[in-house]
Design an enzyme around this catalytic site. Structure first.
Site, PDB file in Angstrom:
ATOM      1  N   ALA A  12      -4.179   5.108  21.014  1.00 12.41           N
ATOM      2  CA  ALA A  12      -3.724   5.583  22.320  1.00 12.41           C
ATOM      3  C   ALA A  12      -2.322   6.176  22.211  1.00 12.41           C
ATOM      4  O   ALA A  12      -1.527   5.803  21.337  1.00 12.41           O
ATOM      5  CB  ALA A  12      -3.727   4.430  23.323  1.00 12.41           C
ATOM      6  N   ARG A  17       4.765   5.120  20.822  1.00  7.26           N
ATOM      7  CA  ARG A  17       6.045   4.710  21.387  1.00  7.26           C
ATOM      8  C   ARG A  17       6.204   3.197  21.412  1.00  7.26           C
ATOM      9  O   ARG A  17       7.303   2.673  21.201  1.00  7.26           O
ATOM     10  CB  ARG A  17       6.174   5.272  22.808  1.00  7.26           C
ATOM     11  CG  ARG A  17       7.487   4.943  23.498  1.00  7.26           C
ATOM     12  CD  ARG A  17       7.676   5.741  24.774  1.00  7.26           C
ATOM     13  NE  ARG A  17       6.770   5.297  25.845  1.00  7.26           N
ATOM     14  CZ  ARG A  17       5.770   6.009  26.317  1.00  7.26           C
ATOM     15  NH1 ARG A  17       5.518   7.206  25.822  1.00  7.26           N
ATOM     16  NH2 ARG A  17       4.998   5.546  27.284  1.00  7.26           N
ATOM     17  N   ARG A  36     -11.994   4.830  18.204  1.00 10.33           N
ATOM     18  CA  ARG A  36     -13.370   5.290  18.416  1.00 10.33           C
ATOM     19  C   ARG A  36     -13.632   6.578  17.641  1.00 10.33           C
ATOM     20  O   ARG A  36     -14.731   6.818  17.155  1.00 10.33           O
ATOM     21  CB  ARG A  36     -13.621   5.499  19.905  1.00 10.33           C
ATOM     22  CG  ARG A  36     -13.735   4.216  20.708  1.00 10.33           C
ATOM     23  CD  ARG A  36     -13.944   4.507  22.182  1.00 10.33           C
ATOM     24  NE  ARG A  36     -12.836   5.269  22.751  1.00 10.33           N
ATOM     25  CZ  ARG A  36     -12.840   5.821  23.953  1.00 10.33           C
ATOM     26  NH1 ARG A  36     -13.917   5.713  24.715  1.00 10.33           N
ATOM     27  NH2 ARG A  36     -11.783   6.485  24.400  1.00 10.33           N
ATOM     28  N   TYR A  57     -12.809  -1.620  15.352  1.00  7.93           N
ATOM     29  CA  TYR A  57     -11.836  -2.629  15.776  1.00  7.93           C
ATOM     30  C   TYR A  57     -12.144  -3.976  15.124  1.00  7.93           C
ATOM     31  O   TYR A  57     -11.233  -4.720  14.730  1.00  7.93           O
ATOM     32  CB  TYR A  57     -11.870  -2.800  17.298  1.00  7.93           C
ATOM     33  CG  TYR A  57     -11.573  -1.553  18.101  1.00  7.93           C
ATOM     34  CD1 TYR A  57     -10.741  -0.552  17.610  1.00  7.93           C
ATOM     35  CD2 TYR A  57     -12.128  -1.387  19.369  1.00  7.93           C
ATOM     36  CE1 TYR A  57     -10.476   0.580  18.358  1.00  7.93           C
ATOM     37  CE2 TYR A  57     -11.873  -0.260  20.126  1.00  7.93           C
ATOM     38  CZ  TYR A  57     -11.042   0.728  19.606  1.00  7.93           C
ATOM     39  OH  TYR A  57     -10.796   1.855  20.350  1.00  7.93           O
ATOM     40  N   LEU A  73      -5.588  -0.661  24.464  1.00  9.30           N
ATOM     41  CA  LEU A  73      -6.813  -0.061  24.992  1.00  9.30           C
ATOM     42  C   LEU A  73      -6.755   0.027  26.515  1.00  9.30           C
ATOM     43  O   LEU A  73      -5.808  -0.433  27.152  1.00  9.30           O
ATOM     44  CB  LEU A  73      -8.014  -0.887  24.546  1.00  9.30           C
ATOM     45  CG  LEU A  73      -8.207  -1.004  23.025  1.00  9.30           C
ATOM     46  CD1 LEU A  73      -9.279  -2.032  22.688  1.00  9.30           C
ATOM     47  CD2 LEU A  73      -8.551   0.356  22.431  1.00  9.30           C
ATOM     48  N   HIS A  78      -8.580  -4.961  27.620  1.00  4.53           N
ATOM     49  CA  HIS A  78      -7.550  -5.896  27.170  1.00  4.53           C
ATOM     50  C   HIS A  78      -8.118  -7.296  27.017  1.00  4.53           C
ATOM     51  O   HIS A  78      -8.006  -7.917  25.954  1.00  4.53           O
ATOM     52  CB  HIS A  78      -6.371  -5.912  28.158  1.00  4.53           C
ATOM     53  CG  HIS A  78      -5.574  -4.651  28.156  1.00  4.53           C
ATOM     54  ND1 HIS A  78      -4.617  -4.359  29.109  1.00  4.53           N
ATOM     55  CD2 HIS A  78      -5.583  -3.587  27.322  1.00  4.53           C
ATOM     56  CE1 HIS A  78      -4.072  -3.183  28.850  1.00  4.53           C
ATOM     57  NE2 HIS A  78      -4.648  -2.701  27.772  1.00  4.53           N
ATOM     58  N   LYS A  96       0.171  -4.417  29.022  1.00  5.41           N
ATOM     59  CA  LYS A  96      -0.017  -5.000  30.348  1.00  5.41           C
ATOM     60  C   LYS A  96      -1.042  -4.174  31.126  1.00  5.41           C
ATOM     61  O   LYS A  96      -1.243  -3.002  30.815  1.00  5.41           O
ATOM     62  CB  LYS A  96       1.328  -5.089  31.077  1.00  5.41           C
ATOM     63  CG  LYS A  96       2.135  -3.763  31.039  1.00  5.41           C
ATOM     64  CD  LYS A  96       1.553  -2.729  31.948  1.00  5.41           C
ATOM     65  CE  LYS A  96       1.823  -1.334  31.595  1.00  5.41           C
ATOM     66  NZ  LYS A  96       0.947  -0.393  32.326  1.00  5.41           N
ATOM     67  N   ARG A 164      -7.237   5.545  34.040  1.00  5.02           N
ATOM     68  CA  ARG A 164      -6.466   4.797  35.035  1.00  5.02           C
ATOM     69  C   ARG A 164      -6.992   4.987  36.449  1.00  5.02           C
ATOM     70  O   ARG A 164      -6.606   4.260  37.364  1.00  5.02           O
ATOM     71  CB  ARG A 164      -4.994   5.195  34.950  1.00  5.02           C
ATOM     72  CG  ARG A 164      -4.286   4.635  33.728  1.00  5.02           C
ATOM     73  CD  ARG A 164      -2.885   5.159  33.575  1.00  5.02           C
ATOM     74  NE  ARG A 164      -2.874   6.543  33.102  1.00  5.02           N
ATOM     75  CZ  ARG A 164      -1.758   7.227  32.841  1.00  5.02           C
ATOM     76  NH1 ARG A 164      -0.572   6.661  33.025  1.00  5.02           N
ATOM     77  NH2 ARG A 164      -1.836   8.470  32.402  1.00  5.02           N
TER      78      ARG A 164
END
Length: 333
Positions: A12, A17, A36, A57, A73, A78, A96, A164
């Site tokens: 991701a 970062r 993936r 994974y 992920l 999570h 988070k 999201r």
């Protein structure tokens, strides 16, 4: 101190970062990564110096050199992958929120306790000198008695196909950016008589995405009588990740407490004076990884452990219900 040996689940964008750059700064080893898309994992490994790429994974979890997993992920993944990492005997640094809802977060906490591994939720802002200074101002009484806390986490909207915005993937403004705003309120507890309780919440759904909040605002109250206001949105025109503390003697404002490498100011105004402090542009993610390593190597205490993660998810669930929405569903197996 022996370098941490880290495996990464996914390539991701946040991983560069949040773990790759901090690993370079702190000397941690990036042992393995899987994604993936194998090509994407290969590109990530080449860019960030990851030692090897695994097909899945599960292969990262099975790697005997990996002692800790970083999980960036999608939100709904999570909890399930944190549980799998725990079952494999790996420590976990998870993005988070740590799970889709409080029930799942409790499963993660209990599994970690039974297996004897650490789960740390990635509220990295808490480790940076900006937040530490805000807490110091309260601890030393420089702002007087705390009266009010404002936490704002708003940003321009992600693309329509961004995970999201997916209810099935535990999306929504509160889950993505708002969890910081609620967590920051909870972090004030030592100077406000204890943790805050939710008073009310209001939300607006994303157009054509039922059940997914584009924005959510909440009001809180601390045992001391101090109040809290949370404003969170993924539909704003500009980005605002700020916090304001208001006391009887003055106030403190940090314009970018979650991204202090962009703006490291703490602005203090009291009845007698006004000043600006610069607390350093070192990444909050680097401070977080240092704290994770210090815990695993030396037993240093962690403020964002699995118990804290459950308490945060409980408050998130309460806010959704108060706003007329449902807590995020657990991913169906």
């Amino acid at each position: 101190m022996e370098p941490l040996r880290i495996g990464i689940l996914g390539a991701a964008r946040i991983a560069g970062r949040a773990i790759a750059e901090p690993a370079r700064l702190t000397g941690a080893r990036l042992v393995a990564v899987a994604a993936r898309d194998r090509d994407r994992a290969e590109a990530f490994a080449a860019e960030h110096g990851v030692e090897r790429v695994h097909p899945t994974y599960d292969d990262v979890l099975a790697d005997p050199e990996v002692e800790a997993i970083y999980n960036p992920l999608a939100n709904a993944l999570h909890g399930p992958w944190n549980l799998k990492a725990i079952a494999a005997g790996k420590h976990v640094l998870t993005e988070k929120p740590s799970a889709s809802n409080a029930t799942e977060a409790a499963l993660v906490r209990d599994a970690a306790a039974e297996r004897g591994v650490t789960v740390m939720e990635g509220f990295h802002y808490l480790f940076h000198p900006v937040t530490r200074r805000l807490h110091e101002l309260l601890a030393k009484g420089e702002l007087g008695e705390l009266q009010h806390v404002e936490t704002t986490m708003v940003m321009p909207p992600p693309a329509d196909d961004d995970p999201r915005w997916s209810l099935a993937l535990a999306g929504g403004a509160l889950m993505d950016v708002g969890c910081y705003a609620l967590h920051a309120q909870r972090s004030i507890a030592p100077w406000a008589g204890g943790v805050p309780r939710l008073v009310s919440a209001r939300a607006g759904e994303r157009k054509r995405v039922p059940g997914v909040d584009e924005w959510l605002n909440a009001d809180l109250e601390f045992p001391s009588g101090a109040t809290g206001a949370v404003r969170t949105s993924m539909g704003a025109e500009t980005l605002d990740f700020s916090i304001k503390l208001v006391g009887t003697r003055g106030e403190a404002f940090a314009p970018s407490f979650v991204l202090p490498h962009n703006d490291d100011r703490v602005i203090v105004t009291t009845k007698e004076d006004h000043w600006v402090e610069h607390l350093g542009r070192k990444s909050s993610y680097a401070y977080q990884l240092e704290a994770f390593a210090a815990h695993l190597r030396n037993g240093a205490a962690l403020p964002t452990d699995a118990d804290d993660a459950v308490a945060t998810m409980q408050l998130i669930d309460e806010a959704y219900v108060a706003a007329g929405l449902l807590p995020r569903p657990t991913l169906e197996s």
